[in-house]
Design a protein around this motif. Structure first.
Motif, PDB file in Angstrom:
ATOM      1  N   THR A   1       0.859  -1.163   0.220  1.00  0.00           N
ATOM      2  CA  THR A   1      -0.131   0.145  -0.122  1.00  0.00           C
ATOM      3  C   THR A   1       0.681   1.264  -0.030  1.00  0.00           C
ATOM      4  O   THR A   1       0.543   2.040  -0.987  1.00  0.00           O
ATOM      5  CB  THR A   1      -0.905   0.047   1.080  1.00  0.00           C
ATOM      6  OG1 THR A   1      -1.716  -1.028   1.284  1.00  0.00           O
ATOM      7  CG2 THR A   1      -1.709   1.331   1.427  1.00  0.00           C
ATOM      8  N   ALA A   2       1.902   1.324   0.747  1.00  0.00           N
ATOM      9  CA  ALA A   2       2.836   2.478   0.985  1.00  0.00           C
ATOM     10  C   ALA A   2       3.477   2.726  -0.475  1.00  0.00           C
ATOM     11  O   ALA A   2       3.751   3.721  -0.884  1.00  0.00           O
ATOM     12  CB  ALA A   2       3.810   2.154   2.032  1.00  0.00           C
ATOM     13  N   VAL A   3       3.968   1.362  -1.065  1.00  0.00           N
ATOM     14  CA  VAL A   3       4.709   1.616  -2.507  1.00  0.00           C
ATOM     15  C   VAL A   3       3.712   2.210  -3.406  1.00  0.00           C
ATOM     16  O   VAL A   3       4.300   3.053  -4.258  1.00  0.00           O
ATOM     17  CB  VAL A   3       5.184   0.435  -2.930  1.00  0.00           C
ATOM     18  CG1 VAL A   3       5.426   0.179  -4.236  1.00  0.00           C
ATOM     19  CG2 VAL A   3       6.310  -0.506  -2.015  1.00  0.00           C
ATOM     20  N   GLU A   4       2.503   1.843  -3.444  1.00  0.00           N
ATOM     21  CA  GLU A   4       1.553   2.533  -4.596  1.00  0.00           C
ATOM     22  C   GLU A   4       1.339   4.001  -4.051  1.00  0.00           C
ATOM     23  O   GLU A   4       1.159   4.592  -5.050  1.00  0.00           O
ATOM     24  CB  GLU A   4       0.127   1.615  -4.612  1.00  0.00           C
ATOM     25  CG  GLU A   4       0.338  -0.030  -4.921  1.00  0.00           C
ATOM     26  CD  GLU A   4       0.929   0.247  -6.376  1.00  0.00           C
ATOM     27  OE1 GLU A   4       0.576   1.065  -7.403  1.00  0.00           O
ATOM     28  OE2 GLU A   4       1.876  -0.544  -6.673  1.00  0.00           O
ATOM     29  N   PHE A   5       1.160   4.057  -2.977  1.00  0.00           N
ATOM     30  CA  PHE A   5       0.897   5.605  -2.398  1.00  0.00           C
ATOM     31  C   PHE A   5       2.307   6.408  -3.093  1.00  0.00           C
ATOM     32  O   PHE A   5       1.813   7.468  -3.637  1.00  0.00           O
ATOM     33  CB  PHE A   5       0.986   5.713  -0.899  1.00  0.00           C
ATOM     34  CG  PHE A   5       1.118   6.980  -0.391  1.00  0.00           C
ATOM     35  CD1 PHE A   5       0.198   8.203  -0.489  1.00  0.00           C
ATOM     36  CD2 PHE A   5       2.297   7.571   0.359  1.00  0.00           C
ATOM     37  CE1 PHE A   5       0.516   9.288   0.112  1.00  0.00           C
ATOM     38  CE2 PHE A   5       2.453   8.580   0.834  1.00  0.00           C
ATOM     39  CZ  PHE A   5       1.556   9.637   0.568  1.00  0.00           C
ATOM     40  N   LEU A   6       3.354   6.127  -2.783  1.00  0.00           N
ATOM     41  CA  LEU A   6       4.520   6.633  -3.076  1.00  0.00           C
ATOM     42  C   LEU A   6       4.517   6.863  -4.571  1.00  0.00           C
ATOM     43  O   LEU A   6       4.761   8.007  -5.318  1.00  0.00           O
ATOM     44  CB  LEU A   6       5.791   6.181  -2.645  1.00  0.00           C
ATOM     45  CG  LEU A   6       6.106   6.371  -1.241  1.00  0.00           C
ATOM     46  CD1 LEU A   6       7.334   5.372  -0.763  1.00  0.00           C
ATOM     47  CD2 LEU A   6       6.426   7.717  -0.889  1.00  0.00           C
TER      48      LEU A   6
ATOM     49  N   ILE B   1       4.939  14.248   2.601  1.00  0.00           N
ATOM     50  CA  ILE B   1       4.679  12.717   2.466  1.00  0.00           C
ATOM     51  C   ILE B   1       4.422  11.976   3.567  1.00  0.00           C
ATOM     52  O   ILE B   1       3.237  11.573   3.770  1.00  0.00           O
ATOM     53  CB  ILE B   1       5.673  12.411   1.743  1.00  0.00           C
ATOM     54  CG1 ILE B   1       5.777  12.946   0.068  1.00  0.00           C
ATOM     55  CG2 ILE B   1       5.919  10.634   1.550  1.00  0.00           C
ATOM     56  CD1 ILE B   1       4.990  12.511  -0.749  1.00  0.00           C
ATOM     57  N   GLU B   2       5.044  12.145   4.703  1.00  0.00           N
ATOM     58  CA  GLU B   2       4.946  11.509   5.786  1.00  0.00           C
ATOM     59  C   GLU B   2       3.539  11.698   6.539  1.00  0.00           C
ATOM     60  O   GLU B   2       2.832  10.961   7.051  1.00  0.00           O
ATOM     61  CB  GLU B   2       6.034  11.965   6.764  1.00  0.00           C
ATOM     62  CG  GLU B   2       7.499  11.309   6.234  1.00  0.00           C
ATOM     63  CD  GLU B   2       8.690  11.525   7.042  1.00  0.00           C
ATOM     64  OE1 GLU B   2       8.507  12.406   8.183  1.00  0.00           O
ATOM     65  OE2 GLU B   2       9.629  10.854   7.153  1.00  0.00           O
ATOM     66  N   GLU B   3       3.135  13.179   6.568  1.00  0.00           N
ATOM     67  CA  GLU B   3       1.991  13.415   7.066  1.00  0.00           C
ATOM     68  C   GLU B   3       0.802  12.820   6.388  1.00  0.00           C
ATOM     69  O   GLU B   3      -0.046  12.328   7.029  1.00  0.00           O
ATOM     70  CB  GLU B   3       1.918  15.080   7.079  1.00  0.00           C
ATOM     71  CG  GLU B   3       2.598  15.838   8.112  1.00  0.00           C
ATOM     72  CD  GLU B   3       2.693  17.439   8.131  1.00  0.00           C
ATOM     73  OE1 GLU B   3       1.901  17.958   7.199  1.00  0.00           O
ATOM     74  OE2 GLU B   3       3.496  18.055   8.613  1.00  0.00           O
ATOM     75  N   GLU B   4       0.785  12.994   4.982  1.00  0.00           N
ATOM     76  CA  GLU B   4      -0.460  12.540   4.131  1.00  0.00           C
ATOM     77  C   GLU B   4      -0.393  10.813   4.461  1.00  0.00           C
ATOM     78  O   GLU B   4      -1.568  10.476   4.457  1.00  0.00           O
ATOM     79  CB  GLU B   4      -0.087  12.858   2.976  1.00  0.00           C
ATOM     80  CG  GLU B   4      -1.456  12.261   1.809  1.00  0.00           C
ATOM     81  CD  GLU B   4      -0.972  13.029   0.610  1.00  0.00           C
ATOM     82  OE1 GLU B   4      -1.737  12.362  -0.402  1.00  0.00           O
ATOM     83  OE2 GLU B   4      -0.147  13.970  -0.003  1.00  0.00           O
ATOM     84  N   ALA B   5       0.716  10.267   4.539  1.00  0.00           N
ATOM     85  CA  ALA B   5       0.819   8.734   4.604  1.00  0.00           C
ATOM     86  C   ALA B   5       0.005   8.470   6.015  1.00  0.00           C
ATOM     87  O   ALA B   5      -0.501   7.689   6.131  1.00  0.00           O
ATOM     88  CB  ALA B   5       2.240   8.283   4.481  1.00  0.00           C
ATOM     89  N   ILE B   6       0.609   9.103   6.971  1.00  0.00           N
ATOM     90  CA  ILE B   6      -0.097   8.665   8.257  1.00  0.00           C
ATOM     91  C   ILE B   6      -1.442   9.155   8.533  1.00  0.00           C
ATOM     92  O   ILE B   6      -2.170   8.392   8.823  1.00  0.00           O
ATOM     93  CB  ILE B   6       0.802   9.315   9.381  1.00  0.00           C
ATOM     94  CG1 ILE B   6       2.106   9.002   9.310  1.00  0.00           C
ATOM     95  CG2 ILE B   6      -0.001   9.194  10.716  1.00  0.00           C
ATOM     96  CD1 ILE B   6       3.277   9.685  10.089  1.00  0.00           C
TER      97      ILE B   6
ATOM     98  N   ALA C   1      -3.905  10.259   5.924  1.00  0.00           N
ATOM     99  CA  ALA C   1      -4.909   9.949   5.143  1.00  0.00           C
ATOM    100  C   ALA C   1      -4.844   8.477   4.707  1.00  0.00           C
ATOM    101  O   ALA C   1      -5.860   7.723   4.365  1.00  0.00           O
ATOM    102  CB  ALA C   1      -4.500  10.606   3.737  1.00  0.00           C
ATOM    103  N   HIS C   2      -3.753   7.874   5.005  1.00  0.00           N
ATOM    104  CA  HIS C   2      -3.738   6.216   4.822  1.00  0.00           C
ATOM    105  C   HIS C   2      -3.436   5.372   5.758  1.00  0.00           C
ATOM    106  O   HIS C   2      -3.406   3.957   5.547  1.00  0.00           O
ATOM    107  CB  HIS C   2      -2.795   6.102   3.405  1.00  0.00           C
ATOM    108  CG  HIS C   2      -2.999   7.005   2.175  1.00  0.00           C
ATOM    109  ND1 HIS C   2      -4.058   6.727   1.369  1.00  0.00           N
ATOM    110  CD2 HIS C   2      -2.625   8.239   1.904  1.00  0.00           C
ATOM    111  CE1 HIS C   2      -4.161   7.438   0.554  1.00  0.00           C
ATOM    112  NE2 HIS C   2      -3.165   8.319   0.710  1.00  0.00           N
TER     113      HIS C   2
END
Length: 382
Positions: A310-315, A330-335, A337-338
């Motif tokens: 999931t993290a790979v696809e997000f990046l 990127i880190e804020e959105e990852a934590i 939103a996802h």
């Protein structure tokens, strides 16, 4: 009638021979030397990695890892550096010879091509075999061939002896899982290193245990790590391909742990009489933020692998088309939103080879970290 001591001794010898008793041990004595008569000597380091003293000259060093991690490639890299005089340390600037004792690899198909790819001076690398009285060639056997090895090292100005793999060179009759037995081969070998000042590099395999201490994972007796003055562990992360070398023992160096090093096995094309062929070459990539212990201890569950995907696809989506994004964003959105944790995000970054670089941003031109994908990231195997 009484017997003289000489006659008594002769009689005992005859009796022992007739009865099959072991012959009495030859008398010996203890010799004392005052410490004041022993001249102290400066310790020589064959490999100084910046301020880090990694491989001592005149000692046994062991490198170990699982199959395919690149430990034999490290032996080739070290041999090439020694023959060219390019290894930072006591041999720097003075090309020296190398003895290579190989049991498993073909010289024509594997070792010589790898040496060529690493830039070794082939005239300074010697294949070592044992020749029987009948003229047949065999494998070097320790400790049987230790003294001959010492003589050859001195005769040919040798600075490095590679023993690959070390366990296969231990003589028949020695139980490689018993420390006392193994020391019968390794203790004299360590003395050969001490007398000649050469580096003796033994290559070893990990056993099938699931521990994280590279020194304790070496197959066989604990003597393989105990006699060595330096031990290196090699590991490859099966998840993202990261390769790491960690020094797990450095008896003659400082107490501080030395930084782990990242490395890669790059494909290089060399020419043979029948045409070009591709071989691997070890290339160091600088310090690693992970250790061999961390890689050995990392075992992703099915759920963790799904999170990483999931993290790979997000990046990929966030950084597609060559666009750059601030690391903090990127880190804020990852934590938020996802629900992607920072640790999982870092694994995904390593898997994709995400590029991080500092650049000025905002009205005050403050330098911040930005992330971007390498050109081939969208087709890479995560």
């Amino acid at each position: 009638m009484s017997m003289t001591p000489a006659e008594l001794g002769a009689g005992d010898a005859v009796r022992a021979a007739l009865l099959g008793d072991p012959e009495p041990a030859k008398p010996r004595r203890l010799h004392l030397t005052r410490a004041s008569l022993i001249e102290p000597e400066l310790l020589d380091w064959a490999w100084r990695d910046g301020e880090a003293c990694r491989i001592p000259a005149g000692a046994l060093t062991v490198v170990a890892g699982r199959e395919g991690t690149g430990k034999s490639s490290f032996g080739i890299w070290l041999a090439a550096c020694i023959t060219r005089g390019t290894l930072p340390g006591t041999f720097y600037g003075t090309p020296r010879s190398v003895l290579y004792v190989a049991v498993e690899d073909s010289w024509a198909h594997t070792l010589v091509p790898r040496l060529m790819a690493a830039g070794a001076d082939l005239d300074r690398v010697y294949r070592v075999e044992a020749v029987e009285a009948e003229g047949t060639h065999g494998t070097v056997s320790l400790p049987r061939d230790n003294e001959e090895l010492r003589e050859v090292i001195a005769e040919h100005d040798v600075a490095l002896v590679v023993l690959d793999p070390l366990m296969s060179l231990i003589g028949a009759g020695i139980d490689t899982h018993k420390e006392r037995d193994v020391r019968k081969a390794l203790d004299p070998l360590a003395r050969v290193a001490d007398k000649t000042g050469a580096v003796l590099l033994g290559i070893a395999h990990f056993n099938k245990s699931s521990g994280t201490d590279a020194s304790s994972l070496i197959t066989g007796s604990g003597a393989f790590k105990n006699v060595a003055r330096a031990v290196f562990g090699f590991a490859r992360d099966p998840d993202d391909g990261t390769r790491v070398m960690t020094q797990t023992k450095n008896s003659l160096g400082g107490e501080d742990a030395l930084p782990s090093l990242a490395y890669a096995i790059e494909q290089v094309e060399i020419q043979t009489r029948k045409g070009p062929t591709g071989v691997g070459r070890l290339v160091f990539k600088g310090e690693s933020d992970r250790s061999v212990s961390e890689i050995l201890g990392q075992s992703l569950s099915g759920e963790e692998r799904q999170e990483k995907m999931t993290a790979v696809e997000f990046l990929k989506v966030r950084l597609e088309g060559g666009q750059k994004a601030l690391t903090r964003e990127i880190e804020e959105e990852a934590i938020q939103a996802h629900g992607i944790s920072q640790r999982t995000l870092h694994r995904a970054r390593r898997s994709l080879g995400v590029i991080a670089e500092q650049m000025p941003s905002g009205p005050n031109r403050k330098r911040e970290w930005w992330l971007s994908l390498p050109q081939d990231a969208n087709t890479s195997d995560a």
